[in-house]
Design a protein around this motif. Structure first.
Motif, short mmCIF file in Angstrom:
data_model
loop_
_atom_site.label_atom_id
_atom_site.label_comp_id
_atom_site.label_asym_id
_atom_site.label_seq_id
_atom_site.Cartn_x
_atom_site.Cartn_y
_atom_site.Cartn_z
N ARG A 88 -2.69 -2.32 -8.50
CA ARG A 88 -2.02 -2.01 -7.25
C ARG A 88 -0.76 -3.15 -7.25
N ARG A 89 -0.91 -4.45 -7.76
CA ARG A 89 0.11 -5.23 -7.94
C ARG A 89 1.13 -4.50 -8.46
N LEU A 90 1.24 -3.70 -9.54
CA LEU A 90 2.27 -3.02 -9.97
C LEU A 90 2.68 -1.72 -9.42
N GLY A 91 2.25 -1.45 -8.21
CA GLY A 91 2.66 -0.44 -7.13
C GLY A 91 1.99 1.00 -7.63
N LEU A 92 0.71 0.75 -8.43
CA LEU A 92 0.05 2.19 -8.48
C LEU A 92 -1.21 2.23 -7.76
N ASN A 93 -1.53 3.83 -7.49
CA ASN A 93 -2.67 4.13 -6.91
C ASN A 93 -4.07 3.89 -7.95
#
Length: 333
Positions: free
Chosen positions: A18-23
């Protein structure tokens, strides 16, 4: 039989993804893992799928340090009897030896071998999955978790001389340098650490021998390596010992704390033999090493136990239908 691991081994996955912008739920579904299993530390998931998930996520996030970033979320040993036992051992050496002894209950896919030579100790780690499964991120996660646990145990007295990885390193190694705080060696012959022997014997401030004995009394009855799991344990040992020319039936049996006869009987019951497993591991390692252009063919031959490159070429050609150099040329990206 499919190799499984406890979902606790994937702790930190959702937070880092999540921190890396992924689902993370989409990625988990993509590799065929039940997302609810990852939320229960005692549930088991297939090792191959877990390794694929780490590689896929690192690729999607363009983040070659994904495994290490997961390891960074681990500051202490987890909960449960095994982790209580490890937390309160007297020294890091005892922790590592206990991790080897209770490997069946910790992580079915992780092999650990502690090798002492004079004043130097080499700690080798290996992830064993189905042949062809990419394991770079899983290896970095495992090595990173060992570093975090060792640092939590010893504080400033955890001072490895170097950390080694058998795969190629990323172009930007600043995160690795900050994380490990010691020299980095990529394209190495093994995964793990080289340390001073004395550091592993520094007293653990949290040691509690009484608590360890109590935990052992509860865990020992569960730590039974049955016929079905012996083949996996032998494979892990061969992965660790073949590159250092110690993958003999006697050494592997001693590493597993079995007699040679008992080990061979278990393997026969599982429908295989020691020589079958050596050949299987040698094939898998050949692909792994040959896929890395940083390994000259002569070095690959030596790592697989061949004194003469010509003998290795004959073996390789008989197994893969072409010479090592032709195979490497045909598999270059």
């Amino acid at each position: 039989m499919q190799t499984m691991l406890r979902s606790s081994s994937m702790g930190g996955y959702f937070d880092v993804a999540r921190r890396l912008g992924l689902n993370p739920f989409e990625l988990v579904e993509q590799v065929g893992i039940d997302a609810t299993a990852l939320t229960n530390p005692e549930d088991r998931i297939p090792v191959a799928a877990a390794c694929q998930l780490l590689e896929l996520t690192a690729e999607k996030a363009s983040c070659p340090t994904f495994g290490l970033q997961m390891a960074e979320t681990r500051s202490q040993f987890g909960t449960g009897l095994i982790n209580v036992l490890l937390t309160h051992k007297r020294t890091l050496r005892e922790v590592l030896l206990a991790a080897v002894e209770y490997r069946h209950l910790l992580n079915e896919a992780l092999g650990v071998y502690v090798e002492t030579a004079g004043e130097t100790v080499t700690i080798r780690e290996e992830i064993v999955a189905e042949p062809g499964t990419p394991t770079n991120q899983a290896i970095e996660l495992a090595v990173g978790v060992l570093a975090r646990h060792s640092s939590a145990l010893l504080g400033a007295h955890w001072k490895p001389r170097a950390v080694h990885f058998s795969h190629r390193g990323p172009e930007d190694r600043s995160f690795h340098r900050r994380f490990f705080g010691c020299p980095l060696v990529f394209d190495s012959d093994f995964n793990g650490f080289v340390c001073a022997s004395a550091d592993l014997d520094y007293p653990n401030p949290s040691a509690d021998p009484e608590l360890v004995r109590y935990a052992e009394s509860l865990v020992d009855p569960l730590n039974i390596t049955g016929v079905d799991s012996t083949a996996l344990e032998v494979r892990k040992a061969i992965y660790l010992l073949l590159p250092i020319e110690r993958a003999t039936v006697e050494v592997v049996a001693r590493h597993l704390r079995l007699s040679v006869r008992t080990m061979q009987r278990h393997l026969e019951s599982a429908g295989c033999s020691f020589s079958d497993l050596v050949e299987e591991v040698r094939r898998d390692l050949a692909v792994r090493y040959m896929s890395n252009p940083g390994y000259p063919v002569g070095r690959v031959a030596a790592l697989l136990g061949y004194m003469q490159q010509g003998s290795f070429t004959v073996w390789f050609t008989s197994r893969f239908g072409m010479t090592p150099r032709a195979w490497r040329t045909s598999h270059q990206k």
